[in-house]
Design a protein around this motif. Structure first.
Motif, PDB file in Angstrom:
ATOM      1  N   LYS A 121       1.418   9.169  -6.076  1.00 26.09           N
ATOM      2  CA  LYS A 121       1.832  10.557  -5.852  1.00 26.09           C
ATOM      3  C   LYS A 121       2.776  11.015  -6.962  1.00 26.09           C
ATOM      4  O   LYS A 121       2.664  12.136  -7.466  1.00 26.09           O
ATOM      5  CB  LYS A 121       2.512  10.679  -4.486  1.00 26.09           C
ATOM      6  CG  LYS A 121       2.915  12.102  -4.135  1.00 26.09           C
ATOM      7  CD  LYS A 121       3.538  12.160  -2.741  1.00 26.09           C
ATOM      8  CE  LYS A 121       3.953  13.591  -2.407  1.00 26.09           C
ATOM      9  NZ  LYS A 121       4.571  13.672  -1.039  1.00 26.09           N
ATOM     10  N   ASP A 174       0.946   4.021  -2.951  1.00 22.89           N
ATOM     11  CA  ASP A 174       0.660   5.435  -2.662  1.00 22.89           C
ATOM     12  C   ASP A 174       1.781   6.338  -3.169  1.00 22.89           C
ATOM     13  O   ASP A 174       1.529   7.428  -3.705  1.00 22.89           O
ATOM     14  CB  ASP A 174       0.459   5.637  -1.153  1.00 22.89           C
ATOM     15  CG  ASP A 174      -0.852   5.027  -0.661  1.00 22.89           C
ATOM     16  OD1 ASP A 174      -1.726   4.763  -1.509  1.00 22.89           O
ATOM     17  OD2 ASP A 174      -0.988   4.822   0.564  1.00 22.89           O
ATOM     18  N   THR A 190       0.831  -1.211   0.000  1.00 22.51           N
ATOM     19  CA  THR A 190       0.000   0.000   0.000  1.00 22.51           C
ATOM     20  C   THR A 190       0.860   1.254   0.000  1.00 22.51           C
ATOM     21  O   THR A 190       0.591   2.212  -0.734  1.00 22.51           O
ATOM     22  CB  THR A 190      -0.929   0.004   1.230  1.00 22.51           C
ATOM     23  OG1 THR A 190      -1.783  -1.149   1.185  1.00 22.51           O
ATOM     24  CG2 THR A 190      -1.790   1.264   1.253  1.00 22.51           C
TER      25      THR A 190
END
Length: 295
Positions: free
Chosen positions: A272, A268, A264
């Motif tokens: 980004k 992420d 995760t």
């Protein structure tokens, strides 16, 4: 002082067990381990005895199904371990043959091994699993390199060459290394890059790890159990593995979403970075993507 040492030895035997007695109980321990842990593999190997009628045998090795792998959360997951007379070609072959039986590995298996380039292990992996990918730990390669080239710059060149993911970039970085020190680069070239450079990995494995730190972590955790009597040592390892696996299960239950916590975090970070790119439609069925290069 003699009385104190004898008393200490008696207390130690009471706490950790008697070394000789535990060898006598080893087969009973193996049967109990299998009875209380279904599907566990335990194999005991003894030295050849010139007298088949003799009721005793000399212990040589014991194998229990566990070896150190990498789980989906980038943590170590032990699968098989063994206590052997020494790390030599014969003991490695015995261990990997047992592992192959348990995991149903054949000579055409495409598994990936990573090791510290021990000669006995290299020979056996090539012999038993010729189609397997065998990676060499970069940290151990660097340990050998720094015996002659100890400066930080050599380590940096090595890691850049090992970490890049494309062959053209690898060749460019190797050229830079050669320009910095031709002799050191020639030394490194003696090790085929398929064993240590990401750019040359087959891509079959889901992991691109370059070091065997996971094994070093495991070895560090069981170090206190190594000087114990045989069964006490085996129980020390088993209890550590049990606690670790239970902790992993607890972590899994706390995870939110379909991915592990580490996966995760990686996703992420990628999302980004992707938000900094701009996709422009080309008028048909393709897009042009522009943005700063990401490391």
């Amino acid at each position: 002082m003699d009385k104190v040492f004898r008393a200490k030895d008696m207390a130690r035997k009471h706490v950790t067990g008697d070394y000789t007695k535990q060898f006598e109980l080893l087969r009973d321990y193996a049967l109990e381990l299998q009875a209380t842990n279904p599907d566990t593999t335990v194999k005991i190997d003894v030295c050849p005895n010139g007298n088949p009628a003799s009721p005793t045998r000399q212990f040589r090795r014991i194998y229990v199904l566990t070896i150190v792998g990498l789980d989906s959360n980038n943590g170590i997951y032990p699968l098989a371990y063994a206590i052997v007379e020494s790390e030599n070609t014969a003991s490695w072959k015995w261990f990997l043959e047992n592992l192959g039986d348990d995991l149903e590995l054949g000579s055409n298996s495409n598994y990936t091994f990573i090791s510290d380039r021990q000669k006995g292990l290299q020979i056996v992996v090539d012999q038993l699993f010729p189609n397997a990918e065998h990676r060499y730990c970069i940290r151990h390669i660097h340990d050998n390199m720094r015996k002659k080239w100890g400066q930080t710059e050599y380590r940096d060149h090595l890691w850049r060459c090992a970490s890049t993911t494309t062959i053209p970039e690898f060749e460019h970085l190797m050229k830079e290394f050669s320009e910095y020190d031709k002799e050191a680069c020639q030394w490194l070239k003696q090790i085929p890059p398929v064993h240590w450079a990401r750019s040359h990995f087959s891509g079959r494995a889901a992991s691109d790890v370059l070091i065997s730190n996971m094994c070093e972590v495991f070895n560090g955790k069981i170090e206190k159990g190594r000087d114990k009597p045989l069964i006490s040592c085996l129980e020390f390892i088993r209890e550590y593995l049990m606690k670790r696996i239970c902790n992993v299960m607890k972590g899994m239950k706390k995870a939110k979403g379909p991915l592990t916590p580490t996966a995760t975090d990686i996703l992420d970070a990628r999302k980004k970075g992707a938000s900094q790119y701009i996709a422009r439609w080309n008028g048909e069925n393709k897009y042009q993507v522009t943005g700063a290069l990401q490391d």
